[in-house]
Scaffold this active site. Structure first.
Site, PDB file in Angstrom:
ATOM      1  CB  THR A  20      -0.905   0.052   1.253  1.00 49.00           C
ATOM      2  OG1 THR A  20      -0.082  -0.198   2.393  1.00 49.00           O
ATOM      3  CG2 THR A  20      -2.020  -0.976   1.192  1.00 49.00           C
ATOM      4  CG  ASP A 148      11.086  -1.883   4.186  1.00 50.70           C
ATOM      5  OD1 ASP A 148       9.891  -2.077   4.446  1.00 50.70           O
ATOM      6  OD2 ASP A 148      11.739  -2.575   3.386  1.00 50.70           O
TER       7      ASP A 148
HETATM    8 MG    MG Z   1      15.376  -5.103   2.607  1.00 50.39          MG
END
Ligand code: MG
Ligand code: ADP
Length: 334
Positions: A20, A148
């Site tokens: 998303t 991340d």
């Molecule tokens: Mg990675």
């Protein structure tokens, strides 16, 4: 400043809200207590790093034209950071990770952010995350989203992070202290992750070109898409956004059965509509969910192998990594 530098950046697990981020949608990742530490001293005109997790050291100049050709390969993440940051002094030090490499817990983002801080990055967490994202895209060739790096930069102990990728706004959401988050590796290496990821991202962008930004669309809009594959891709993104909202509400209410249902619904959507699960991941989710004390589980990360995240009562699973919500990236010098 000439003292010893120690920079830490955590890995992350995504509780819900998968594929998303590049659609401007919602995710609920959590920075974890495992991460990467870079220690060393600034000075000179080379970046020299050893790694406790790799045999070969990295030795780079301060100016880098093409990070993709650097050897050893792990140095490409370092080179991506150096190319983005353009540091004016070198660094000699060591990298060490407690987060497992290549398992889907974002050791790469934690490496990028810890290196950037060690090399002297100054700025807001969001800028740090964006720098790490650009370094990752260059180093890996994958057009990854910001999740991340944003989770690693903005982590808050005891909290997951509700991220709105239209604004990149991050809101910490408390995780009940006795709700255990367990990451179980499927044993299946992530395969095709780069090319299939790029294909999924292109599908989401093609769907948005027809019906408008998916975070503003609803399931009725999906019916206007003529291509059946794009319809399924868009339905995943739009329904996943709704699940992130519902999950956040259920977390605040500590409604564990509901949290479990939403994890399973997310997994089913990733399997049936987004086509990023595998038989091995499906079987692992089913096996874990049959264990008393497991509220639910789903694949986490991009898919095509890698890990499953489960929510459990404490001590339920004797396998996998128990991860705790930890602080975001920081640097100290002495
Ligand atoms: Mg990675
Ligand atoms: P993940 O981010 O899920 O762990 P990736 O494949 O994206 O998996 O990133 C793993 C890569 O990041 C490793 O192969 C290595 O190149 C690099 N890396 C991560 N941590 C370290 C470390 N401590 N030392 C050296 N390289 C690392």
């Amino acid at each position: 400043m000439t003292g010893d530098i120690a920079a830490f950046a955590p890995g992350r697990v995504n509780l819900i809200g998968e594929h998303t981020d590049y659609a401007g949608g919602l995710s609920l990742p959590m920075a974890i207590h495992l991460g990467t530490t870079v220690t060393g001293v600034r000075g000179g005109d080379r970046i020299r790093l050893t790694s406790a997790q790799q045999d070969e050291a990295v030795d780079l100049p301060l100016t880098i034209d093409d990070p993709t050709t650097v050897e050893p390969a792990w140095g490409r993440y370092v080179a991506g950071v150096v190319a983005e940051l353009s540091p004016t002094t070198g660094f000699v030090g060591e990298v060490s990770s407690t987060v497992p490499l290549g398992a889907g817990l974002s050791s790469s983002a934690s490496l990028e952010l810890a290196v950037a801080l060690a090399l002297g990055f100054h700025g807001m967490p969001r800028s740090l995350a964006e720098l790490g994202q650009r370094a990752e895209q260059v180093a890996s060739g994958v057009p990854c989203g910001l999740m991340d790096q944003l989770a690693s930069a903005c982590g808050t102990a005891g909290h997951a992070l509700l991220v709105d990728f239209t604004t990149d706004e991050v809101r910490p959401v408390p995780v009940p202290a006795d709700l255990e988050v367990v990451v179980v590796h499927s044993g299946q290496e992530r395969r095709l992750a780069g090319s299939a990821y790029a294909e999924r991202r292109a599908s989401v962008e093609a769907a948005a070109a027809e019906i408008g930004a998916l975070h503003d669309a609803d399931l009725a809009d999906v019916d206007r898409l003529t291509d059946p594959v794009l319809r399924r891709r868009a339905r995943h993104v739009i329904s996943e956004d709704a699940r992130v909202r519902a999950f956040t509400t259920a977390l605040a209410a500590d409604d564990r059965p509901r949290l479990g249902e939403l994890l399973l619904a997310s997994h089913a959507s990733l399997r049936d509509d987004f086509d990023v699960s595998t038989e091995v991941l499906d079987a692992l989710v089913a096996r874990l969910c049959a264990i008393p004390g497991v509220w639910g589980a789903r694949l986490t990360g991009a898919g095509f192998g890698g890990c499953v995240v489960a929510l459990t009562e404490p001590g339920t699973l004797g396998e996998g990594w128990v991860v705790r919500p930890g602080p975001g990236a920081f640097v100290s010098s002495s």
